[in-house]
Every structure is written in structure tokens, then in C-alpha cells.
Write a protein that holds these residues in place. Structure first.
Motif, PDB file in Angstrom:
ATOM      1  N   ALA A  54     -27.781  -2.410  42.957  1.00  0.00           N
ATOM      2  CA  ALA A  54     -27.088  -1.285  42.332  1.00  0.00           C
ATOM      3  C   ALA A  54     -27.115  -1.405  40.810  1.00  0.00           C
ATOM      4  N   HIS A  55     -27.004  -2.631  40.316  1.00  0.00           N
ATOM      5  CA  HIS A  55     -27.058  -2.834  38.863  1.00  0.00           C
ATOM      6  C   HIS A  55     -28.417  -2.438  38.315  1.00  0.00           C
ATOM      7  N   LYS A  56     -29.490  -2.932  38.937  1.00  0.00           N
ATOM      8  CA  LYS A  56     -30.838  -2.633  38.448  1.00  0.00           C
ATOM      9  C   LYS A  56     -31.158  -1.151  38.577  1.00  0.00           C
ATOM     10  N   CYS A  57     -30.811  -0.576  39.711  1.00  0.00           N
ATOM     11  CA  CYS A  57     -31.026   0.853  39.931  1.00  0.00           C
ATOM     12  C   CYS A  57     -30.213   1.676  38.933  1.00  0.00           C
ATOM     13  N   GLY A  58     -29.007   1.209  38.652  1.00  0.00           N
ATOM     14  CA  GLY A  58     -28.122   1.916  37.736  1.00  0.00           C
ATOM     15  C   GLY A  58     -28.654   1.987  36.320  1.00  0.00           C
ATOM     16  N   VAL A  59     -29.165   0.870  35.798  1.00  0.00           N
ATOM     17  CA  VAL A  59     -29.673   0.914  34.425  1.00  0.00           C
ATOM     18  C   VAL A  59     -30.953   1.741  34.336  1.00  0.00           C
ATOM     19  N   ASP A  60     -31.761   1.735  35.406  1.00  0.00           N
ATOM     20  CA  ASP A  60     -32.951   2.597  35.422  1.00  0.00           C
ATOM     21  C   ASP A  60     -32.539   4.061  35.320  1.00  0.00           C
ATOM     22  N   LYS A  61     -31.464   4.415  36.037  1.00  0.00           N
ATOM     23  CA  LYS A  61     -30.978   5.804  36.010  1.00  0.00           C
ATOM     24  C   LYS A  61     -30.341   6.135  34.670  1.00  0.00           C
ATOM     25  N   PHE A  62     -29.678   5.166  34.048  1.00  0.00           N
ATOM     26  CA  PHE A  62     -29.151   5.387  32.704  1.00  0.00           C
ATOM     27  C   PHE A  62     -30.282   5.816  31.768  1.00  0.00           C
ATOM     28  N   ALA A  63     -31.394   5.081  31.818  1.00  0.00           N
ATOM     29  CA  ALA A  63     -32.533   5.394  30.945  1.00  0.00           C
ATOM     30  C   ALA A  63     -33.031   6.810  31.208  1.00  0.00           C
ATOM     31  N   ALA A  64     -33.165   7.159  32.486  1.00  0.00           N
ATOM     32  CA  ALA A  64     -33.681   8.474  32.853  1.00  0.00           C
ATOM     33  C   ALA A  64     -32.779   9.600  32.355  1.00  0.00           C
ATOM     34  N   ASP A  65     -31.485   9.455  32.572  1.00  0.00           N
ATOM     35  CA  ASP A  65     -30.575  10.542  32.236  1.00  0.00           C
ATOM     36  C   ASP A  65     -30.202  10.578  30.755  1.00  0.00           C
ATOM     37  N   MET A  66     -30.091   9.423  30.121  1.00  0.00           N
ATOM     38  CA  MET A  66     -29.821   9.423  28.674  1.00  0.00           C
ATOM     39  C   MET A  66     -30.998  10.020  27.919  1.00  0.00           C
ATOM     40  N   ALA A  67     -32.202   9.815  28.429  1.00  0.00           N
ATOM     41  CA  ALA A  67     -33.386  10.373  27.783  1.00  0.00           C
ATOM     42  C   ALA A  67     -33.315  11.892  27.718  1.00  0.00           C
ATOM     43  N   VAL A  68     -32.737  12.513  28.737  1.00  0.00           N
ATOM     44  CA  VAL A  68     -32.590  13.974  28.754  1.00  0.00           C
ATOM     45  C   VAL A  68     -31.699  14.415  27.593  1.00  0.00           C
ATOM     46  N   ASP A  69     -30.564  13.743  27.430  1.00  0.00           N
ATOM     47  CA  ASP A  69     -29.629  14.104  26.362  1.00  0.00           C
ATOM     48  C   ASP A  69     -30.192  13.800  24.970  1.00  0.00           C
ATOM     49  N   LEU A  70     -31.040  12.791  24.867  1.00  0.00           N
ATOM     50  CA  LEU A  70     -31.556  12.336  23.569  1.00  0.00           C
ATOM     51  C   LEU A  70     -32.872  12.982  23.160  1.00  0.00           C
ATOM     52  N   GLN A  71     -33.481  13.706  24.076  1.00  0.00           N
ATOM     53  CA  GLN A  71     -34.828  14.245  23.863  1.00  0.00           C
ATOM     54  C   GLN A  71     -34.972  15.019  22.553  1.00  0.00           C
ATOM     55  N   ASP A  72     -34.032  15.885  22.251  1.00  0.00           N
ATOM     56  CA  ASP A  72     -34.141  16.742  21.063  1.00  0.00           C
ATOM     57  C   ASP A  72     -33.880  16.010  19.753  1.00  0.00           C
ATOM     58  N   TYR A  73     -33.522  14.735  19.828  1.00  0.00           N
ATOM     59  CA  TYR A  73     -33.189  13.976  18.620  1.00  0.00           C
ATOM     60  C   TYR A  73     -34.229  12.897  18.288  1.00  0.00           C
ATOM     61  N   ASN A  74     -35.345  12.912  19.001  1.00  0.00           N
ATOM     62  CA  ASN A  74     -36.400  11.924  18.775  1.00  0.00           C
ATOM     63  C   ASN A  74     -35.914  10.489  19.023  1.00  0.00           C
ATOM     64  N   VAL A  75     -35.011  10.354  19.981  1.00  0.00           N
ATOM     65  CA  VAL A  75     -34.501   9.033  20.370  1.00  0.00           C
ATOM     66  C   VAL A  75     -34.946   8.772  21.814  1.00  0.00           C
ATOM     67  N   ALA A  76     -35.596   7.658  22.039  1.00  0.00           N
ATOM     68  CA  ALA A  76     -36.122   7.328  23.368  1.00  0.00           C
ATOM     69  C   ALA A  76     -35.155   6.436  24.130  1.00  0.00           C
ATOM     70  N   ALA A  77     -35.161   6.581  25.452  1.00  0.00           N
ATOM     71  CA  ALA A  77     -34.401   5.694  26.338  1.00  0.00           C
ATOM     72  C   ALA A  77     -35.360   5.242  27.433  1.00  0.00           C
ATOM     73  N   LEU A  78     -35.454   3.942  27.629  1.00  0.00           N
ATOM     74  CA  LEU A  78     -36.405   3.380  28.584  1.00  0.00           C
ATOM     75  C   LEU A  78     -35.813   2.183  29.305  1.00  0.00           C
ATOM     76  N   SER A  79     -36.289   1.958  30.514  1.00  0.00           N
ATOM     77  CA  SER A  79     -35.915   0.753  31.251  1.00  0.00           C
ATOM     78  C   SER A  79     -37.179  -0.067  31.478  1.00  0.00           C
ATOM     79  N   ILE A  80     -37.062  -1.375  31.359  1.00  0.00           N
ATOM     80  CA  ILE A  80     -38.210  -2.262  31.543  1.00  0.00           C
ATOM     81  C   ILE A  80     -37.927  -3.258  32.658  1.00  0.00           C
TER      82      ILE A  80
END
Length: 202
Positions: A82-108
Motif C-alpha cells: 500500500a505504501h509503494k502503490c500510494g506514492v506511485d499514485k501521489f506522483a500520478a495525481d500531483m502531476a495533474v495539479d502541477l502540469q500547468d506550472y511546469n513542475v514535474a511529479a514522478l515515482s521511481i
């Protein structure tokens, strides 16, 4: 405060209970193992919450979540996954909110890290964990990958994705200590990050 800006945030903190890797069902292990979600997920969210205003104001930045393949297959029980899946989803959804500001969100997805804790685990049962030793990565390895991503002019094209560290290394021509080239989870575990769908509901 010192630099007047924030360019990269790496969310890497989590609480690994010493009995997490012991055999047994999740109900047979200490309840405190669930602290991994509180420390890992909550701290990553809070740090990102405070980083986002700084990055969006300067219209530049990158938020990284360190993760692993346990997001898509069983590893040590449901809390770890759940922890690993959760941070992957954080990256995916934060990227949506940050898209218009040229800020990237990624999980590795990192490989097994060469830490004292992991070495103790390997030594505790070489028959069970010995294979991990040849698959480990230095703690600096992912740092080099993060810098390569940050300096990539096309970083926004992959924002929101979960990337496999070993594959990023090949893309950017990066090797680990001693010239080692870590192997991708696609080869070792036959798994890969799941697709992200474009549906957005606000």
C-alpha cells in the motif's frame, strides 16, 4: 530559506518495522507495522504540500517519490504494498495539479539498496535472501538518475509516470558503482508499472 528557491524534492522517508519481513500473515505481525503508511505516505504528502507553492511560484521544479515493484506484487504484506502503490499514485495525481506550472511529479522504482539494514537481512538467512546481494544498488545511484531527469528538457512529457530506475539508467547512460548496470524489474520480477489513464474528475 538559504537558497531562496526549491528545485527538487525527494520523498524517501518511511518507517520499516524490524518484524515487517518475518513470516506470517499481516494479523500475526505487530500492528505498529502500519506506521509505514503514516510516516511514508503522510510525510510525503505534507512535504509535497509545502514544496508545491514554492515550485509553482517559480514555475519550475520536480517532486520525486522513491518506490519499488512491491506496488504491483506481494512483498512482505499489505502495508508495504500500500505504501509503494500510494506514492506511485501521489506522483500520478500531483502531476495533474502541477502540469500547468511546469513542475514535474514522478515515482521511481529503486532496486534493493545497499544499506546496513539490508545486509543484516541477507546475513540472517542467506538461503532465502542471498540472491538479493547481486541485485543491490548504491544509495547514490538513484540520486544520479534524479539529476538526469531534472536536467532533461523533456521532463514534463513523463510527469506523473512511475519509472524503473534501472531503465532510466540505460536511457541516460548511467552506471552504478564499479560500472554495474542494475537489471530492470521487467526482467527480474516480470512486472512493470501499470498504465495511467487520462480521465480527470474534478
Amino acid at each position: 530559506q538559504e537558497q531562496g528557491q526549491l528545485d527538487i524534492l525527494v520523498n524517501n522517508a518511511c518507517a520499516l518495522h524490524e518484524q515487517l519481513t518475518e513470516p506470517g500473515g499481516f494479523w500475526q505481525k505487530p500492528l505498529e507495522i502500519v506506521d509505514m503508511l503514516n510516516v511514508g505516505l503522510r510525510s510525503a504528502y505534507v512535504a509535497s504540500y509545502y514544496a508545491a507553492p514554492l515550485m509553482t511560484k517559480q514555475r519550475n521544479g520536480m517532486i520525486i517519490f522513491t518506490s519499488a515493484s512491491g506496488a504491483v506484487h506481494y512483498v512482505y504484506g499489505p502495508v508495504y504494498g500500500a505504501h509503494k502503490c500510494g506514492v506511485d499514485k501521489f506522483a500520478a495525481d500531483m502531476a495533474v495539479d502541477l502540469q500547468d506550472y511546469n513542475v514535474a511529479a514522478l515515482s521511481i522504482w529503486m532496486g534493493a539498496l545497499q544499506t546496513e539494514r539490508l545486509q543484516l537481512l541477507i546475513e540472517s538467512d542467506r538461503e532465502k535472501y542471498g540472491y538479493i546481494e547481486n541485485m543491490t544498488e548504491t544509495t547514490e545511484f538513484t540520486g544520479h538518475l534524479i539529476w538526469a531527469l531534472y536536467t532533461d528538457n523533456n521532463i514534463m512529457a513523463v510527469s506523473g509516470q512511475t519509472l524503473i530506475g534501472a531503465e532510466l539508467a540505460k536511457k541516460y547512460g548511467i552506471t552504478d558503482e564499479g560500472g554495474r548496470q542494475p537489471t530492470s524489474y521487467r526482467e527480474t520480477h516480470k512486472v512493470a508499472p501499470p498504465p495511467r489513464y487520462s480521465n480527470i474528475i474534478r
